[in-house]
Motif scaffolding. Structure first.
Motif, mmCIF file in Angstrom:
data_model
loop_
_atom_site.group_PDB
_atom_site.id
_atom_site.type_symbol
_atom_site.label_atom_id
_atom_site.label_comp_id
_atom_site.label_asym_id
_atom_site.label_seq_id
_atom_site.Cartn_x
_atom_site.Cartn_y
_atom_site.Cartn_z
ATOM 1 N N THR A 113 82.101 78.386 24.864
ATOM 2 C CA THR A 113 81.422 79.035 25.983
ATOM 3 C C THR A 113 82.419 79.945 26.698
ATOM 4 O O THR A 113 83.475 79.467 27.146
ATOM 5 N N GLY A 114 82.112 81.195 26.785
ATOM 6 C CA GLY A 114 82.972 82.139 27.486
ATOM 7 C C GLY A 114 82.678 82.085 28.982
ATOM 8 O O GLY A 114 81.524 81.971 29.391
ATOM 9 N N LEU A 115 83.735 82.133 29.771
ATOM 10 C CA LEU A 115 83.563 82.165 31.229
ATOM 11 C C LEU A 115 84.301 83.406 31.714
ATOM 12 O O LEU A 115 85.535 83.467 31.636
ATOM 13 N N ILE A 116 83.541 84.398 32.143
ATOM 14 C CA ILE A 116 84.187 85.650 32.539
ATOM 15 C C ILE A 116 83.794 86.022 33.967
ATOM 16 O O ILE A 116 82.893 85.423 34.560
ATOM 17 N N GLY A 117 84.479 87.025 34.465
ATOM 18 C CA GLY A 117 84.209 87.486 35.825
ATOM 19 C C GLY A 117 85.429 88.214 36.347
ATOM 20 O O GLY A 117 86.541 88.003 35.833
ATOM 21 N N PRO A 118 85.240 89.054 37.352
ATOM 22 C CA PRO A 118 86.390 89.778 37.885
ATOM 23 C C PRO A 118 87.406 88.833 38.529
ATOM 24 O O PRO A 118 87.114 87.655 38.732
ATOM 25 N N VAL A 150 88.221 71.478 25.287
ATOM 26 C CA VAL A 150 89.402 72.234 25.653
ATOM 27 C C VAL A 150 89.024 73.332 26.650
ATOM 28 O O VAL A 150 88.089 74.098 26.405
ATOM 29 N N LEU A 151 89.753 73.374 27.750
ATOM 30 C CA LEU A 151 89.571 74.451 28.724
ATOM 31 C C LEU A 151 90.709 75.446 28.498
ATOM 32 O O LEU A 151 91.877 75.130 28.745
ATOM 33 N N LEU A 152 90.380 76.609 27.998
ATOM 34 C CA LEU A 152 91.407 77.615 27.695
ATOM 35 C C LEU A 152 91.410 78.657 28.806
ATOM 36 O O LEU A 152 90.417 79.358 29.010
ATOM 37 N N ASP A 153 92.521 78.740 29.528
ATOM 38 C CA ASP A 153 92.615 79.689 30.636
ATOM 39 C C ASP A 153 93.485 80.874 30.210
ATOM 40 O O ASP A 153 94.702 80.732 30.083
ATOM 41 N N GLU A 154 92.862 81.979 29.991
ATOM 42 C CA GLU A 154 93.546 83.221 29.571
ATOM 43 C C GLU A 154 94.494 82.996 28.381
ATOM 44 O O GLU A 154 95.689 83.286 28.468
ATOM 45 N N PRO A 155 93.976 82.514 27.273
ATOM 46 C CA PRO A 155 94.887 82.246 26.142
ATOM 47 C C PRO A 155 95.428 83.506 25.480
ATOM 48 O O PRO A 155 96.429 83.434 24.761
ATOM 49 N N PHE A 156 94.772 84.662 25.718
ATOM 50 C CA PHE A 156 95.198 85.877 24.995
ATOM 51 C C PHE A 156 96.034 86.835 25.848
ATOM 52 O O PHE A 156 96.433 87.878 25.359
ATOM 53 N N ASP A 214 89.985 89.232 28.344
ATOM 54 C CA ASP A 214 89.896 89.955 27.079
ATOM 55 C C ASP A 214 88.450 89.843 26.589
ATOM 56 O O ASP A 214 88.081 88.940 25.827
ATOM 57 N N LEU A 215 87.612 90.778 27.051
ATOM 58 C CA LEU A 215 86.176 90.648 26.807
ATOM 59 C C LEU A 215 85.822 90.746 25.329
ATOM 60 O O LEU A 215 84.887 90.092 24.874
ATOM 61 N N VAL A 216 86.593 91.525 24.582
ATOM 62 C CA VAL A 216 86.301 91.639 23.146
ATOM 63 C C VAL A 216 86.439 90.275 22.489
ATOM 64 O O VAL A 216 85.584 89.848 21.709
ATOM 65 N N SER A 217 87.518 89.556 22.840
ATOM 66 C CA SER A 217 87.719 88.219 22.273
ATOM 67 C C SER A 217 86.599 87.290 22.705
ATOM 68 O O SER A 217 86.082 86.504 21.896
ATOM 69 N N VAL A 218 86.236 87.352 23.971
ATOM 70 C CA VAL A 218 85.191 86.446 24.473
ATOM 71 C C VAL A 218 83.867 86.743 23.770
ATOM 72 O O VAL A 218 83.176 85.824 23.310
ATOM 73 N N PRO A 240 76.266 86.729 23.944
ATOM 74 C CA PRO A 240 77.162 87.866 24.159
ATOM 75 C C PRO A 240 76.448 89.213 24.131
ATOM 76 O O PRO A 240 76.715 90.088 24.973
ATOM 77 N N GLU A 241 75.526 89.393 23.169
ATOM 78 C CA GLU A 241 74.863 90.702 23.054
ATOM 79 C C GLU A 241 74.004 91.024 24.287
ATOM 80 O O GLU A 241 73.820 92.195 24.640
ATOM 81 N N ASP A 242 73.517 89.967 24.982
ATOM 82 C CA ASP A 242 72.741 90.202 26.200
ATOM 83 C C ASP A 242 73.658 90.490 27.388
ATOM 84 O O ASP A 242 73.378 91.366 28.213
ATOM 85 N N ILE A 243 74.746 89.722 27.445
ATOM 86 C CA ILE A 243 75.660 89.844 28.597
ATOM 87 C C ILE A 243 76.323 91.223 28.626
ATOM 88 O O ILE A 243 76.501 91.819 29.679
ATOM 89 N N LYS A 244 76.653 91.723 27.427
ATOM 90 C CA LYS A 244 77.342 93.010 27.305
ATOM 91 C C LYS A 244 76.646 94.116 28.091
ATOM 92 O O LYS A 244 77.292 94.968 28.699
ATOM 93 N N TYR A 245 75.328 94.092 28.041
ATOM 94 C CA TYR A 245 74.574 95.199 28.642
ATOM 95 C C TYR A 245 73.850 94.779 29.927
ATOM 96 O O TYR A 245 72.982 95.494 30.411
ATOM 97 N N ASP A 246 74.225 93.618 30.456
ATOM 98 C CA ASP A 246 73.577 93.142 31.675
ATOM 99 C C ASP A 246 74.071 93.964 32.872
ATOM 100 O O ASP A 246 75.277 94.071 33.118
#
Lengths: 235, 314
Positions: free
Chosen positions: A31-36, A157-163, A194-198, A219-225
């Motif tokens: 599960t990707g968790l993104i945001g500014p 696993v909670l991965l915080d900015e692994p890239f 790193d949105l491409v990775s997410v 992902p395909e929905d979020i990209k254009y939301d």
């Protein structure tokens, strides 16, 4: 559901860092968790792994309430994590770093060291086993944190900015490893800018802004939301 | 080839160790100052036990003298007022030190300078409390004499045994899982928690252990000097020297506090002999220079320069 977060709220004084958040994480998913910046992603991870005690809401892991439990209890329940900046034990040797998550193991030290060496060999760091943590480069520290996670072997696993700050070759390796571990039954929450990775790795993405969930979906929905684009780029 | 080098190094360490033990065991029968050697062993013990809580766990107890001071008083009171034999009184002092560590344990929630200041305040409070106890119990500002129990050879061997036991404990700790957990806490306690380490329990164990040893050392030292009073039992120099000796040798290592205590104690003694008035100032200058040029201590600097020695020295 492996993890259920309901109505979670975390405040720092007058600032609401996480505001009434609801999450459901299925087993063996990414599960990707993104945001500014400042949207509450890391705070949410800190609530899940017990660093912060939320003011309101519940967190259930494997149907058991875990909010209010101490971080080591949550870790031993099966939730592991990495940090934005690798937090390795800098004045300890690499082998000792890898022993840290398995100190409760019933296996003898010799077996654990052998296992640690095997993992180090997989990432070409075996010859550094007796070096101190602060003698490693940034990339090597990221790798060590990853190998430490393998030793820990948590279910979630909670991965915080692994890239962040990672060489493309290493990034590609991390991608493959995350997918491999998911195939082996692990579940991930992936926080990254790193949105491409997410977008590439996640089955579902949750978008936070100012502590609130503003969008969730594939992902395909979020990209254009529009709400996501607005949160990142402004009106 | 590498194996032979490593084995050779270990052999040298063992030879030095056995020779040192034989020499220290024979000191009371040799024409050397056994008081000088007694205090050298005392400082090795103090610096090594201080290393457990600061070098391994990362907590700097500025009030470390409290455990030593309590040890001196409990030994003296149990012997002189309650009629206990000295060895029993010393063991009770160890127990009292552990009890005090449990009373101080809530302060372990603090970190860094806050812990150091609160711990220092606790030690000062204990000093005031003991100094103001009824004179018939704690002797007031005059203290308590133990001259009737004075047996320097016995107290020498007690300190000798305590030093060996302390070094053994530190060695066992350094290779144990608890030792790894403590060093994780020292380096990054949140990351340690995230790895499943019970930080509260591990640091409490270290704290109790680090309290037990100076309490017993205080009891033995009280027996050796045969007189105690609040000013000397709670002198900040006890904490200061424990810190400086351990730091100079190399915190978080087994041999560091030993090397630091031996070297600095001899240096301290030489400075006292040559600069009877300015001794503290000269010693201070030395300490500043040593911290500037060897921030990791002697052993820490050597192992950084030659990492292969880490297995032998650290």
């Amino acid at each position: 559901m492996l993890l259920e977060v309901e109505n979670l709220t975390k405040k720092f004084g007058g600032l609401i860092a996480v505001d009434d958040v609801f999450l459901e994480i299925r087993k063996e998913t990414i599960t990707g968790l993104i945001g500014p910046n400042g949207s509450g992603k890391t705070t949410l991870l800190n609530c899940i792994n017990g660093f912060y005690v939320p003011e309101n809401g519940t967190i259930r892991y494997k149907d058991k309430l875990i909010q209010g439990m101490k971080p080591h209890q949550i870790a031993n329940a099966g939730i592991g994590r990495t940090f934005q900046v690798p937090r390795i034990f800098k004045r300890m040797t690499i082998i000792e770093n890898l022993m840290a998550p398995v100190l409760d193991s019933e296996l003898p030290d010799s077996s654990l060291r052998e296992k640690a060496l095997e993992y180090l060999e997989r990432v070409n760091m075996a010859e550094l086993k007796d070096s101190l943590g602060d003698e490693l480069s940034g990339g090597q520290q990221k790798l060590l944190e990853y190998v430490r996670l393998l030793m820990f072997d948590p279910d979630m696993v909670l991965l915080d900015e692994p890239f962040s700050g990672v060489h493309p070759v290493l990034k590609s390796m991390f991608h493959n490893e995350i997918l491999r571990l998911r195939e082996m039954g692990k579940t991930f929450i992936l926080v990254s800018h790193d949105l491409v990775s997410v977008y590439t790795l996640s089955e579902e993405i949750i978008v936070l802004d100012l502590g609130k969930v503003i969008a969730r979906g594939k992902p395909e929905d979020i990209k254009y939301d529009d709400r996501v684009i607005e949160a990142y780029l402004g009106r | 080839m590498i194996d032979y080098v490593a084995k050779g190094r270990m052999l040298i360490i063992w030879v030095v160790l056995v020779a040192a033990i034989v020499y220290l065991g024979a000191v009371p029968f040799l024409p050397v100052s056994s008081a000088f050697i007694f205090y050298m062993m005392f400082w090795i013990t103090m610096a090594s036990s201080f290393n457990i809580i600061y070098g391994f766990t990362g907590y700097l107890p500025f009030g470390y003298v409290a455990f030593y001071g309590l040890g001196t008083y409990v030994t003296a009171v149990f012997w002189s007022r309650l009629g206990f034999p000295i060895p029993a009184a010393i063991l009770i002092a160890g127990g009292a030190g552990v009890l005090l560590s449990l009373i101080f344990a809530p302060t372990l929630r603090l970190r860094g300078i806050y812990f150091a200041i609160v711990n220092f305040s606790c030690a000062m409070a204990l000093r005031i409390l003991i100094a103001n106890l009824p004179e018939k119990w704690a002797g007031g500002s005059f203290g308590i004499t133990l001259s009737a129990a004075y047996k320097p050879r016995f107290s020498y061997y007690c300190m000798f045994i305590l030093m060996i036991v302390t070094i053994f404990i530190v060695w066992k700790l350094s290779i144990s899982r608890l030792g790894i957990a403590l060093r994780c806490i020292r380096d990054d306690y949140e990351a340690a928690e995230a790895m499943g380490i019970d930080v509260s329990m591990c640091r409490l164990k270290a704290w109790m252990l680090a309290a037990l040893i100076p309490s017993i050392a205080g009891g033995i030292e009280a027996w050796h000097t045969a007189i105690i009073d609040p000013d000397t039992s709670f002198s900040m120099m006890i904490t200061t020297k424990s810190i400086v000796y351990a730091m100079f040798g190399g915190l978080g290592t087994i041999t560091g506090p030993i090397v630091g205590a031996v070297f600095m104690y001899i240096l301290d003694d030489l400075i006292w002999a040559r600069f009877p008035i300015l001794n503290l100032m000269v010693l201070g200058i030395f300490i500043v220079a040593l911290v500037l040029f060897f921030p990791r201590g002697i052993v820490g600097s050597i192992t950084r320069w030659k990492p292969t020695l880490r297995a032998v020295l650290a």
